[in-house]
Design a protein around this motif. Structure first.
Motif, PDB file in Angstrom:
ATOM      1  N   ARG A  11       0.998  -1.198  -0.142  1.00  0.00           N
ATOM      2  CA  ARG A  11       0.026   0.149   0.035  1.00  0.00           C
ATOM      3  C   ARG A  11       0.730   1.245  -0.004  1.00  0.00           C
ATOM      4  O   ARG A  11       0.475   2.250  -0.643  1.00  0.00           O
ATOM      5  N   ILE A  12       2.045   1.203   0.775  1.00  0.00           N
ATOM      6  CA  ILE A  12       2.855   2.466   0.907  1.00  0.00           C
ATOM      7  C   ILE A  12       3.706   2.664  -0.441  1.00  0.00           C
ATOM      8  O   ILE A  12       3.576   3.917  -0.683  1.00  0.00           O
ATOM      9  N   VAL A  13       3.783   1.852  -0.987  1.00  0.00           N
ATOM     10  CA  VAL A  13       4.689   1.857  -2.277  1.00  0.00           C
ATOM     11  C   VAL A  13       3.741   2.058  -3.586  1.00  0.00           C
ATOM     12  O   VAL A  13       4.475   2.249  -4.807  1.00  0.00           O
ATOM     13  N   ALA A  14       2.835   1.572  -3.333  1.00  0.00           N
ATOM     14  CA  ALA A  14       1.686   1.600  -4.702  1.00  0.00           C
ATOM     15  C   ALA A  14       1.697   2.787  -5.615  1.00  0.00           C
ATOM     16  O   ALA A  14       1.837   2.603  -6.765  1.00  0.00           O
ATOM     17  N   PRO A  15       1.625   4.078  -5.018  1.00  0.00           N
ATOM     18  CA  PRO A  15       1.666   5.234  -5.823  1.00  0.00           C
ATOM     19  C   PRO A  15       3.026   5.397  -6.421  1.00  0.00           C
ATOM     20  O   PRO A  15       2.964   6.302  -7.514  1.00  0.00           O
ATOM     21  N   TYR A  16       3.988   4.738  -6.322  1.00  0.00           N
ATOM     22  CA  TYR A  16       5.421   5.147  -6.852  1.00  0.00           C
ATOM     23  C   TYR A  16       5.605   4.126  -7.932  1.00  0.00           C
ATOM     24  O   TYR A  16       6.586   3.906  -8.429  1.00  0.00           O
ATOM     25  N   ARG A  17       4.991   2.895  -7.783  1.00  0.00           N
ATOM     26  CA  ARG A  17       5.484   1.712  -8.645  1.00  0.00           C
ATOM     27  C   ARG A  17       5.619   1.951 -10.146  1.00  0.00           C
ATOM     28  O   ARG A  17       6.417   1.464 -10.851  1.00  0.00           O
ATOM     29  N   TYR A  18       4.482   2.595 -10.751  1.00  0.00           N
ATOM     30  CA  TYR A  18       4.537   2.880 -12.301  1.00  0.00           C
ATOM     31  C   TYR A  18       5.918   3.819 -12.562  1.00  0.00           C
ATOM     32  O   TYR A  18       6.618   3.378 -13.210  1.00  0.00           O
ATOM     33  N   GLU A  19       5.892   4.884 -11.745  1.00  0.00           N
ATOM     34  CA  GLU A  19       7.238   5.514 -12.121  1.00  0.00           C
ATOM     35  C   GLU A  19       8.637   4.999 -11.966  1.00  0.00           C
ATOM     36  O   GLU A  19       9.580   5.149 -12.494  1.00  0.00           O
ATOM     37  N   LEU A  20       8.499   4.140 -10.970  1.00  0.00           N
ATOM     38  CA  LEU A  20       9.716   3.363 -10.871  1.00  0.00           C
ATOM     39  C   LEU A  20       9.988   2.285 -11.667  1.00  0.00           C
ATOM     40  O   LEU A  20      11.297   1.842 -11.954  1.00  0.00           O
ATOM     41  N   SER A  21       9.042   1.730 -12.321  1.00  0.00           N
ATOM     42  CA  SER A  21       9.056   0.837 -13.422  1.00  0.00           C
ATOM     43  C   SER A  21       9.520   1.252 -14.697  1.00  0.00           C
ATOM     44  O   SER A  21      10.339   0.985 -15.337  1.00  0.00           O
ATOM     45  N   VAL A  22       9.082   2.776 -14.771  1.00  0.00           N
ATOM     46  CA  VAL A  22       9.471   3.386 -16.032  1.00  0.00           C
ATOM     47  C   VAL A  22      10.935   3.989 -15.820  1.00  0.00           C
ATOM     48  O   VAL A  22      12.002   3.686 -16.671  1.00  0.00           O
ATOM     49  N   HIS A  23      11.587   4.070 -14.493  1.00  0.00           N
ATOM     50  CA  HIS A  23      12.843   4.481 -14.366  1.00  0.00           C
ATOM     51  C   HIS A  23      13.855   3.324 -14.531  1.00  0.00           C
ATOM     52  O   HIS A  23      14.589   3.434 -15.020  1.00  0.00           O
ATOM     53  N   ALA A  24      13.396   2.052 -13.876  1.00  0.00           N
ATOM     54  CA  ALA A  24      13.980   0.755 -14.040  1.00  0.00           C
ATOM     55  C   ALA A  24      14.151   0.690 -15.589  1.00  0.00           C
ATOM     56  O   ALA A  24      15.411   0.025 -16.119  1.00  0.00           O
ATOM     57  N   TYR A  25      13.124   0.917 -16.542  1.00  0.00           N
ATOM     58  CA  TYR A  25      13.046   0.644 -18.069  1.00  0.00           C
ATOM     59  C   TYR A  25      14.130   1.501 -18.326  1.00  0.00           C
ATOM     60  O   TYR A  25      14.972   0.895 -19.428  1.00  0.00           O
TER      61      TYR A  25
END
Length: 304
Positions: A11-25
């Motif tokens: 729940r805590i990291v859910a708001p950041y998961r998409y932008e972090l996946s973009v960053h990792a990509y």
């Protein structure tokens, strides 16, 4: 922060998961590798969350663990490849040869994009930019992404990478110089109306089996790539020959799937045992209604 269970952490990291996946990509150049890096980073984040003193530092800290995980993966695997970095242009009427499943190809981003963010995606997710990043050492790549794609300051970037402001500034300068050599020089802005019309024409002509109409859309210096097959074709004449002899040799159709890595994309389907099955993702790099690069990705990666 106190230790949290898996559900609370999600729940805590859910708001950041998409932008972090973009960053990792951006750092890895591949969707599969980005998923692996993000998973590794999230495991590290869960284990270390209790040691985070300030809630306001959470986003930067998540970028830190994700960046470190992505850089470790890049160091183990090496840079991703574009077709023209892998082999010389192929003869369009020769045997294609087997796919290179072992090669780390630059892949399109498989995440769900926000159409309202099209400008940012074109600048910082488009395939040519991701491919150009592969020519940078891992740390320079991370500095460039953090500073120019994400807007972190030199001090914030130094903190994320556990280095100094001077090192960040030096790495950024060298990264910009290398990227300027790898990226094509920007020309006049493309006409969006011509590009939209070209996509519609491509879909209609491809599905109708009208290869000559598709060929009319090609720029003189058009390129056709199709990883994991290493063969690629350079120039309108060779791309046209391959389309005539191979691509249109079997019944095919395409349908639009929106924007992928900042460019219009279509899903190619082939008739197999009476059923249309996905076969390739085709990303159309257009300028004023002409296709300069038909970036095709063959196999399961295109529909995952």
């Amino acid at each position: 922060m106190t230790k949290v269970d898996a559900d609370e952490f999600a729940r805590i990291v859910a708001p950041y998961r998409y932008e972090l996946s973009v960053h990792a990509y951006r750092l890895t150049g591949g969707s599969s590798d980005a998923e692996d890096a993000l998973l590794e980073g999230m495991i590290a984040a869960w284990r270390g969350l209790a040691g985070l003193r300030e809630q306001t530092a959470l986003r930067a800290w998540l970028y830190r663990v994700t960046t470190n995980a992505a850089l470790r993966l890049v160091e183990r695997r090496g840079p991703c490849l574009l077709s023209w970095d892998s082999a010389t242009a192929a003869d369009p009427v020769a045997e294609l040869g087997p796919p290179r499943e072992d090669a780390p190809w630059v892949e399109p981003f498989r995440g769900i994009s926000d159409p309202a963010d099209a400008t940012e995606r074109r600048e910082h997710l488009e395939l040519a930019w991701i491919a150009a990043l592969q020519h940078l050492p891992a740390t320079q790549r991370a500095v460039l992404v953090l500073r120019e794609a994400l807007g972190y300051s030199a001090d914030e970037t130094a903190s994320i990478l556990d280095t100094t402001r001077a090192s960040v500034n030096s790495a950024l300068q060298r990264a910009r110089a290398t990227l300027a050599q790898q990226m094509p020089q920007p020309g006049d802005a493309s006409d969006p109306d011509l590009d939209r019309a070209a996509v519609q024409t491509f879909v209609e002509a491809f599905t109708a089996g009208d290869v000559e109409r598709v060929i009319e859309l090609l720029a003189e210096d058009a390129r056709f790539t199709m990883p994991p097959l290493p063969a690629w074709f350079d120039g309108r004449a060779d791309v046209a020959a391959f389309l005539r002899t191979s691509v249109f040799a079997t019944p095919s159709q395409v349908r639009e799937v929106g924007v992928v890595d900042g460019h219009p994309a279509v899903l190619g389907e082939q008739l197999w045992e009476g059923e249309w099955r996905p076969g390739a993702l085709m990303i159309l790099h257009l300028h004023d209604g002409r296709i300069g690069w038909l970036a095709t990705f063959v196999g399961p990666m295109c529909v995952a």
